[in-house]
Each structure stands twice: as structure tokens, then as C-alpha cells.
Scaffold this motif. Structure first.
Motif, PDB file in Angstrom:
ATOM      1  N   ASN A  50       0.849  -1.191   0.000  1.00  0.00           N
ATOM      2  CA  ASN A  50       0.000   0.000   0.000  1.00  0.00           C
ATOM      3  C   ASN A  50       0.887   1.244   0.000  1.00  0.00           C
ATOM      4  OD1 ASN A  50       0.909   0.384   2.653  1.00  0.00           O
ATOM      5  ND2 ASN A  50      -0.872  -0.689   3.504  1.00  0.00           N
ATOM      6  N   ASN A  51       0.228   2.387  -0.094  1.00  0.00           N
ATOM      7  CA  ASN A  51       0.963   3.656  -0.160  1.00  0.00           C
ATOM      8  C   ASN A  51       0.976   4.393   1.177  1.00  0.00           C
ATOM      9  OD1 ASN A  51       1.543   3.396  -2.900  1.00  0.00           O
ATOM     10  ND2 ASN A  51      -0.506   4.158  -3.459  1.00  0.00           N
ATOM     11  N   LYS A  52       0.836   3.655   2.246  1.00  0.00           N
ATOM     12  CA  LYS A  52       0.793   4.273   3.564  1.00  0.00           C
ATOM     13  C   LYS A  52       2.162   4.838   3.935  1.00  0.00           C
ATOM     14  CE  LYS A  52      -0.963   3.351   8.175  1.00  0.00           C
ATOM     15  NZ  LYS A  52      -1.535   2.328   9.069  1.00  0.00           N
ATOM     16  N   ARG A  53       2.152   6.067   4.504  1.00  0.00           N
ATOM     17  CA  ARG A  53       3.419   6.685   4.910  1.00  0.00           C
ATOM     18  C   ARG A  53       4.060   5.886   6.033  1.00  0.00           C
ATOM     19  NH1 ARG A  53       2.276  12.860   6.176  1.00  0.00           N
ATOM     20  NH2 ARG A  53       4.339  12.605   7.136  1.00  0.00           N
ATOM     21  N   GLU A  54       5.379   5.873   6.009  1.00  0.00           N
ATOM     22  CA  GLU A  54       6.117   5.138   7.036  1.00  0.00           C
ATOM     23  C   GLU A  54       6.672   6.069   8.115  1.00  0.00           C
ATOM     24  OE1 GLU A  54       9.099   2.694   5.339  1.00  0.00           O
ATOM     25  OE2 GLU A  54       7.753   1.730   3.923  1.00  0.00           O
ATOM     26  N   SER A  55       6.705   7.372   7.860  1.00  0.00           N
ATOM     27  CA  SER A  55       7.293   8.293   8.821  1.00  0.00           C
ATOM     28  C   SER A  55       6.460   9.577   8.902  1.00  0.00           C
ATOM     29  CB  SER A  55       8.727   8.628   8.396  1.00  0.00           C
ATOM     30  OG  SER A  55       9.270   9.619   9.230  1.00  0.00           O
ATOM     31  N   TYR A  56       6.247  10.030  10.126  1.00  0.00           N
ATOM     32  CA  TYR A  56       5.508  11.269  10.376  1.00  0.00           C
ATOM     33  C   TYR A  56       6.341  12.138  11.317  1.00  0.00           C
ATOM     34  CZ  TYR A  56       1.460   8.652   8.643  1.00  0.00           C
ATOM     35  OH  TYR A  56       0.602   7.908   7.875  1.00  0.00           O
ATOM     36  N   LYS A  57       6.489  13.420  10.985  1.00  0.00           N
ATOM     37  CA  LYS A  57       7.266  14.340  11.808  1.00  0.00           C
ATOM     38  C   LYS A  57       6.371  15.461  12.335  1.00  0.00           C
ATOM     39  CE  LYS A  57      11.894  13.673   9.875  1.00  0.00           C
ATOM     40  NZ  LYS A  57      13.077  14.347   9.280  1.00  0.00           N
ATOM     41  N   PHE A  58       6.504  15.756  13.629  1.00  0.00           N
ATOM     42  CA  PHE A  58       5.700  16.795  14.271  1.00  0.00           C
ATOM     43  C   PHE A  58       6.617  17.657  15.146  1.00  0.00           C
ATOM     44  CE2 PHE A  58       3.047  13.006  13.769  1.00  0.00           C
ATOM     45  CZ  PHE A  58       2.037  13.508  12.973  1.00  0.00           C
TER      46      PHE A  58
END
Length: 484
Positions: A50-58
Motif C-alpha cells: 500500500n501507499n501508507k506513509r512510514e514516517s511522520y514528523k511533528f
């Protein structure tokens, strides 16, 4: 006026198991702005492409890792807000996160160790410590504790809480005045003169809170609670009073009903919790959008109560509590996204000062008495409230003699007493009005007399009738002669 955005902080809850590497990382060196990176493990994809993101930055003002102590949380987050409240600015600190992420532990604290005290007891200790140090002002402290359970407000400090069921207690209702200020009916205010009294009120309210065991949390708070410290201060002899409210808010945890598998009463509670948090998010989104005319504060009780805290006259801080275990990654990402939207909101905190009318009246009364005493020294006689009967008679005699005096240079001498001068004017006005009324009545009587005199000269109706009859006869005779 202090203009600033809402400050956002993140706190990572310690995991039960050993720290799992690869789930998240904290970078505090990137342009001096702490960044939290959440990494979605591959196994969450269940083997599907799938195209789900692997990294999120906040980005946050500061990120507290699992080893952070309660004292460090207070020093960095709550202490600046408490200092601004002592200075006369409204303040709010609220914790947001999923069920079991550590909101209540952060706000209220744990009961096992003294070092586990949360933001509320530490803030109370700090405030009363500062009040004892500052002897230049007179401070008054009041406490209120509001619980919002299933979208109904209850007073946690109501003494009937233990003896009555929740349905029998009076509900706290919201009243709004013409200036759109919120007032809470049936919410009691309790004065606290010492730290011990304030902590007893906190413990009493915590005892009455709605807590239940859920699959996500053994002691899950099922309601939103707002602990408010009301501070008033004034300098001795001054009529200016400063008021400040400090809201310390423990929100109920957001949870996915399908994930928890609850039913019955717990399901109803979860629906109300999620609905009120949804309305809170709506308000946050509306405030973060430019040129938005309507902000839906009235959709829920919580957003109505916290209206000033969100986009109003308040210095607000948010703590995003995060549980970064594998099963909670999705909720943690949602919490961080919510925090990023909150960080866009700008508040304008104003110093809350007002003039106490009672103090102004007391000061003016004292000033009047001092002026009376000074006047008595100058004139040699004590000033009374009104003129005596003898003084009034004497004044009226002076006025009468003044009016009868034919000398155009004569003067009416009554002294510099304004009471006597005012009485002279009133008496002259009365005499003038009486003369006008008398003049009108004499004029009307003269007119009447003239009418009567003229009426005597006019002939009566019978004489006029006889005279006309004689003329008619005479004309008839003349006609008959001419016709013959």
C-alpha cells in the motif's frame, strides 16, 4: 496585551515493556525546534502493498521522553502559566490524548509517591508559596471543580455528591450575558486561604469523579474535568482589583469503540466523549482557518466553558500525551496532528483589571468628611447636613427686605454657603411662580368684569324684537299706501 499562539508540548508515556526501538525518535537539534518522528512499523501493513506513509514528523515547543519527571513537566509547562495568573492574566493548561496515555497522571498525578504529584497540586503549592512571599498585595483565592459527564455539567465540590446519585444532583448550566461572557449556574466557589485547604478541595473533587475500568485503561476517567483557581489581588488602599482564572483541564480520553469492544453504559460514555472531542476539534479547525466568521463554541458544553481559552483572552498551553506502543500508533499520530492545528491559534491575553465600586465609595465618603472638617475650620462653625428652621426663616426675611428695597444698588448678602445660596434661588423661584399665577387670575377677572360692563350697555332681546316689529309694520303701511 500579550499576543501569542497556543504553546504545545508532547509527553511520551513509558511503555510497560522495554523501549521498542524504531517506533519513534526525538530530534532536538534541528533548527532548535524539537521534532518528534513517529515511524509506522512494516508489520502493521499485514503484508499488503500500500501507499501508507512510514514516517511522520511533528514539531513541538518541547518533547518529554519516557524518563521525564513530574517536576520537569511543572517547571517547563505549568510554572510560566501560574506566574502569568499571579500577574493578572487568564491561563489554561489542558491535556489531550487517547485513553491510557497519561493525561490524568500528568494533570493530577499518581497517589503512590509524593514525587508523582501532577500539575494541579504543584501549581497550588507554587501559588500559595508566592502569595506568602508577596506582602505588598492582598490576595483572595477561590476554587471550583467542574465535571462534564455525558454532556451534562456537575459540581464535583457539591457536598451532596456522596449521598445522592448523579441524576439527583443539580446540573451546572451555562448562562451568557450581553457581553458574551460565560457564567456557570450551580457551580460553587470555595475560598481557600491555605495550600492545605486547596488540596483538600482537589482530593474531594477527585473522589467524586466518574472512573470506570475499560479494556484500554484500568482506571479510565469517563468525563472532562476543569479545575479552576480564581485569583484576586489588590494593593492596600487602591481601588484597582486584578482578577485571573487558571483552568487546569483533564480531558477524557479519545478511544475507538471497535478497538475497545465496550458496550452498555461504557459505550454511551465513549460516544459522548468522542462527540465532545469532535466538537473541540471543530472549534480548533475553525480558529486555525483565516477569515472564518463563525466559531461553533456552542456545540458542546466543554467548548462553551473554554471559549476564552481557545482564541480569546487567555494564555493557553496544551500537553499532547502520547502512547507509542505498536497498537496505539494511529491514535498517537491523530493526537500529534491535532496539536499541530492547535499551535496555529492565536490568543490575546489582556490584563484583567477593574475598579472596585465599594472601595471607590468608601474613599469618596472619607474625602467628603475631610472637606467638611476643613470647611468647619475656615468658617468657624460645624457643617450640618441641612439648614435649620431658624436659618431658613432668617433667609426668607432677607429675601423679602431685598425685594422691597427700592435702592438699585442693594445686595442680597447670604455668605459663601452653597446651601443658603441654593435656598435663596428656590425661594425666589417660588415667589415668581406665585406672582405669575396671581397675575393670570387678575387678568382673567378683569376680562370678565369688562364683559359684564359691556353686557349692561347692550339692549335686551325683547326690546330688539319689538323694535323690529314696529319697523315691519311701518313698511307694510308704506307698501299699502303706494299700491293704492
Amino acid at each position: 496585551m500579550v499576543k501569542q499562539t497556543i504553546q504545545i508540548f508532547a509527553r511520551v508515556k513509558p511503555t510497560v515493556r522495554k523501549h521498542q526501538q524504531g517506533i519513534y525518535s526525538i530530534d532536538e537539534d534541528e533548527k532548535l525546534i524539537p521534532t518528534l518522528e513517529i515511524i509506522v512499523p512494516r508489520d502493521l501493513a499485514d503484508g499488503f502493498v500500500n501507499n501508507k506513509r512510514e514516517s511522520y514528523k511533528f514539531k513541538f515547543q518541547r518533547i518529554f521522553d519516557q524518563a521525564a519527571k513530574q517536576e520537569a513537566i511543572f517547571e517547563s509547562i505549568a510554572k510560566p502559566v501560574a506566574e502569568s495568573a499571579l500577574a493578572g492574566y487568564n491561563g489554561t493548561i489542558f491535556a489531550y490524548g487517547q485513553t491510557g496515555s497519561g493525561k490524568t497522571f500528568t494533570i493530577t498525578g499518581g497517589a503512590e509517591r509524593y514525587t508523582d504529584r501532577g500539575i494541579i497540586p504543584r501549581t497550588l503549592s507554587y501559588i500559595f508559596e508566592q502569595l506568602q512571599k508577596d506582602s505588598s498585595k492582598i490576595y483572595t483565592t477561590h476554587i471550583s471543580y467542574l465535571e462534564i459527564y455525558n454532556e451534562c455539567g456537575y459540581d464535583l465540590l457539591d457536598p451532596r455528591h456522596e449521598a445522592s446519585s448523579l441524576e439527583d444532583l443539580p446540573k451546572v448550566t451555562i448562562l451568557e450575558d450581553t457581553d458574551q461572557n460565560i457564567h456557570l449556574k450551580n457551580l460553587s466557589l470555595h475560598q481557600a486561604t491555605t495550600e492545605e485547604e486547596a488540596l483538600n478541595l482537589l482530593f474531594l473533587g477527585d473522589t467524586n469523579r466518574m472512573i470506570a475500568e475499560t479494556p484500554m485503561n484500568q482506571a479510565s476517567t469517563r468525563s472532562h474535568c476543569i479545575f479552576t483557581i480564581h485569583l484576586s489581588s489588590k494593593e492596600p488602599g487602591s481601588a484597582t482589583v486584578r482578577h485571573a482564572k487558571l483552568h487546569l483541564v483533564d480531558l477524557a480520553g479519545s478511544e475507538r469503540v471497535a478497538k475497545t469492544g465496550v458496550g452498555g453504559q461504557l459505550l454511551t460514555e465513549a460516544k459522548y466523549i468522542n462527540l465532545s472531542l469532535h466538537y473541540l476539534e471543530q472549534v480548533i479547525v475553525a480558529l486555525s482557518e483565516k477569515h472564518r466568521s463563525h466559531i461553533p463554541y456552542r456545540n458542546s458544553m466543554m467548548t462553551s466553558v473554554l471559549r476564552d481559552s481557545l482564541g480569546g483572552n487567555c494564555m493557553t498551553t496544551m500537553i499532547a500525551t502520547i502512547s507509542l506502543e505498536k497498537r496505539n500508533v494511529d491514535e498517537s499520530i491523530s493526537t500529534c496532528r491535532f496539536a499541530q492545528r492547535v499551535a496555529l491559534i492565536k490568543n490575546e491575553a489582556v490584563l484583567n483589571e477593574e475598579i472596585d465600586p465599594r472601595l471607590v465609595i468608601t474613599r469618596l465618603q472619607k474625602e467628603i468628611q475631610e472637606l467638611k472638617d476643613e470647611l468647619a475650620i475656615v468658617t468657624g462653625e460645624q457643617r450640618t447636613e441641612g439648614l435649620t428652621e431658624a436659618e431658613l426663616i432668617q433667609l426668607e426675611k432677607l429675601i423679602t427686605s431685598f425685594l422691597e428695597d427700592q435702592d438699585p444698588e442693594s445686595r442680597l448678602e447670604v455668605g459663601a454657603d452653597m446651601r443658603k445660596i441654593h435656598h435663596c434661588f428656590h425661594h425666589l423661584k417660588k415667589l415668581l411662580n406665585d406672582k405669575k399665577i396671581l397675575g393670570k387670575s387678575s387678568v382673567s377677572s378683569e376680562i370678565k368684569d369688562q364683559d359684564q360692563d359691556q353686557g349692561c350697555q347692550y339692549p335686551s332681546k325683547e326690546e330688539e324684537y319689538k323694535k323690529l316689529q314696529d319697523i315691519l309694520k311701518q313698511r307694510d303701511n308704506e307698501i299699502s299706501i303706494l299700491s293704492k
